[in-house]
Design a protein around this motif. Structure first.
Motif, mmCIF file in Angstrom:
data_model
loop_
_atom_site.group_PDB
_atom_site.id
_atom_site.type_symbol
_atom_site.label_atom_id
_atom_site.label_comp_id
_atom_site.label_asym_id
_atom_site.label_seq_id
_atom_site.Cartn_x
_atom_site.Cartn_y
_atom_site.Cartn_z
ATOM 1 N N ILE A 26 0.882 -1.131 -0.007
ATOM 2 C CA ILE A 26 -0.018 0.135 -0.063
ATOM 3 C C ILE A 26 0.738 1.196 0.123
ATOM 4 N N ALA A 27 1.914 1.243 0.983
ATOM 5 C CA ALA A 27 2.864 2.387 0.870
ATOM 6 C C ALA A 27 3.507 2.682 -0.452
ATOM 7 N N LEU A 28 3.850 1.412 -1.083
ATOM 8 C CA LEU A 28 4.785 1.613 -2.361
ATOM 9 C C LEU A 28 3.623 2.114 -3.422
ATOM 10 N N TRP A 29 2.547 1.701 -3.501
ATOM 11 C CA TRP A 29 1.524 2.076 -4.423
ATOM 12 C C TRP A 29 1.254 3.416 -4.455
ATOM 13 N N ARG A 30 0.913 3.750 -3.191
ATOM 14 C CA ARG A 30 0.612 5.247 -3.085
ATOM 15 C C ARG A 30 1.495 6.282 -3.510
ATOM 16 N N ALA A 31 2.748 5.863 -3.438
ATOM 17 C CA ALA A 31 3.744 6.666 -4.225
ATOM 18 C C ALA A 31 3.863 6.884 -5.544
ATOM 19 N N GLY A 32 3.049 5.750 -6.099
ATOM 20 C CA GLY A 32 3.296 5.468 -7.488
ATOM 21 C C GLY A 32 1.895 5.422 -8.234
ATOM 22 N N PRO A 33 1.464 3.990 -8.649
ATOM 23 C CA PRO A 33 0.094 4.071 -9.444
ATOM 24 C C PRO A 33 -1.224 4.520 -8.636
ATOM 25 N N LEU A 34 -1.018 4.517 -7.248
ATOM 26 C CA LEU A 34 -2.305 4.965 -6.395
ATOM 27 C C LEU A 34 -1.881 6.372 -5.907
#
Length: 392
Positions: free
Chosen positions: A130-138
């Motif tokens: 979730i942390a990774l995606w919030r910084a990218g695709p989300l």
């Protein structure tokens, strides 16, 4: 005055929920279609939609002028930026994806595992992704909740995983672990039960009142029931464990496991073995089996189909569904000869129970469990659009 205001607010809340659910379940609808479906007047629908837009739950789009005569009506659609994180831990992989209120899946990942994942590791991976995606695709998304589809017995009252034997989980508080790790509301359900809901709402059993669903995964076989249009969970939430039933096996030549339970005989692991693969996702396994001309693979598919037919006949005799839906590797077994499987079920079931019965494969394919888990995660926002505030 206070009572009348409270009653008016209650009516408005119910109308907001009706409007939101219609768009969520049916997809983009014009204001005119919403007016017709709800029986509300045009100005009320316009007001309700405006509030849902302000809440960031729906969007209004320009109408398709080419498709209507007369004054076009704006189209109302779910805001795809509102997402739930859906998770399916299994013995060989953890699948995680972001599922939008519009049922889009902007990102998904299958994380292969060489060990049995623990509840603590599950929580850590979900938080990290979730942390990774919030910084990218989300980056532009609003994550509202996490839903987990677990292959095991999940207590309905509090989401405690009482037993997921293939994962070696016993009384696992995975709901609390994930909620603490992510800071998000978290729900947990049995994977097959959630798959049944997804297929009933959006897939092969859409609009069908009485459904038996069987899910074939790496951990075995689970099931879900829809009776008179409603999911049936049982007293504790454990209904649908078809994999633990003992099917009839007419020939000793077909028997492979001493325990005799369905999931020991009709097994994804046995199918992987005949195509010489230690692991594979659903589309890959299906493609390998479809392409295989090896006698062992053909024979194993036929053996499993014979035993599956007796198990389905038992379910048909007891529950008298209109539709049986098969997901996962069970869909692969069925698709090889769906007509033959139906005939084999009919050979064991009562003729009256077979009247009008349709056996289908899951339309949502490998997305069914993620969509089911997301549907559970969206339950609060769909039932209380004004009281549930999505997190950035």
């Amino acid at each position: 005055m206070t009572d009348s205001r409270s009653a008016a607010e209650g009516v408005r809340q119910r109308n907001l929920v009706r409007t939101l659910r219609l768009v969520h379940l049916e997809g983009p609808l014009s204001r005119a279609a919403l007016t017709e479906s709800t029986g509300l007047n045009r100005s009320t629908i316009a007001d309700l939609v405006a509030q849902l837009v302000r809440e960031g739950l729906v969007q209004e789009r320009a109408p398709d002028r080419a498709r209507r005569v007369g004054r076009p009506s704006p189209v109302v659609a779910m805001d795809p930026r509102v997402v739930a994180i859906a998770v399916n831990p299994e013995v060989d992989a953890l699948t995680i994806g972001a599922v939008g209120l519009d049922r889009g899946i902007p990102i998904r990942e299958r994380i292969e595992l060489d060990h049995l994942i623990t509840p603590e590791e599950t929580a850590a991976i979900v938080a990290e992704r979730i942390a990774l995606w919030r910084a990218g695709p989300l980056a532009d998304a609003r994550v509202v909740a996490v839903g987990l589809a677990v292959p095991g017995l999940v207590r309905a009252a509090d989401g405690l995983v009482r037993s997921a034997p293939h994962l070696n989980w016993t009384d696992a508080p995975v709901r609390g672990l994930v909620a603490d790790a992510t800071g998000l509301p978290t729900v947990v359900g049995n994977d097959a039960s959630l798959g049944a809901i997804a297929e009933h709402l959006y897939g092969a059993a859409r609009g069908i009142e009485d459904v038996v669903y069987l899910n074939g995964g790496a951990s075995g076989i689970g099931g879900g029931l829809i009776v008179h249009g409603m999911p049936v969970a049982g007293a504790g939430g454990y209904a649908g464990e078809f994999g633990q039933n003992r099917p009839g096996i007419a020939s000793d030549h077909d028997r492979r496991a001493g325990s005799g339970v369905l999931e020991a005989e009709v097994s994804r692991a046995r199918l992987l073995a005949v195509v010489a693969r230690p692991s594979a996702d659903e589309p890959t396994l299906a493609a390998l089996l479809a392409a295989s001309t090896l006698p062992d693979a053909i024979a194993e598919l036929a053996r499993q189909r014979r035993i599956l037919a007796t198990a389905l006949a038992n379910a048909v005799n007891v529950l008298n569904p209109s539709v049986v839906v098969l997901g996962g590797f069970l869909a692969t077994i069925a698709e090889r000869d769906l007509e033959g499987l139906t005939a084999a079920v009919g050979a064991h079931a009562t003729p009256a129970s077979m009247e009008g019965l349709d056996i289908r494969v899951a339309v949502l394919a490998e997305d069914r469990l993620l969509i089911g888990a997301a549907e559970a995660a969206f339950a609060d926002i769909l039932s209380d659009p004004l009281g549930h505030h999505a997190q950035a």
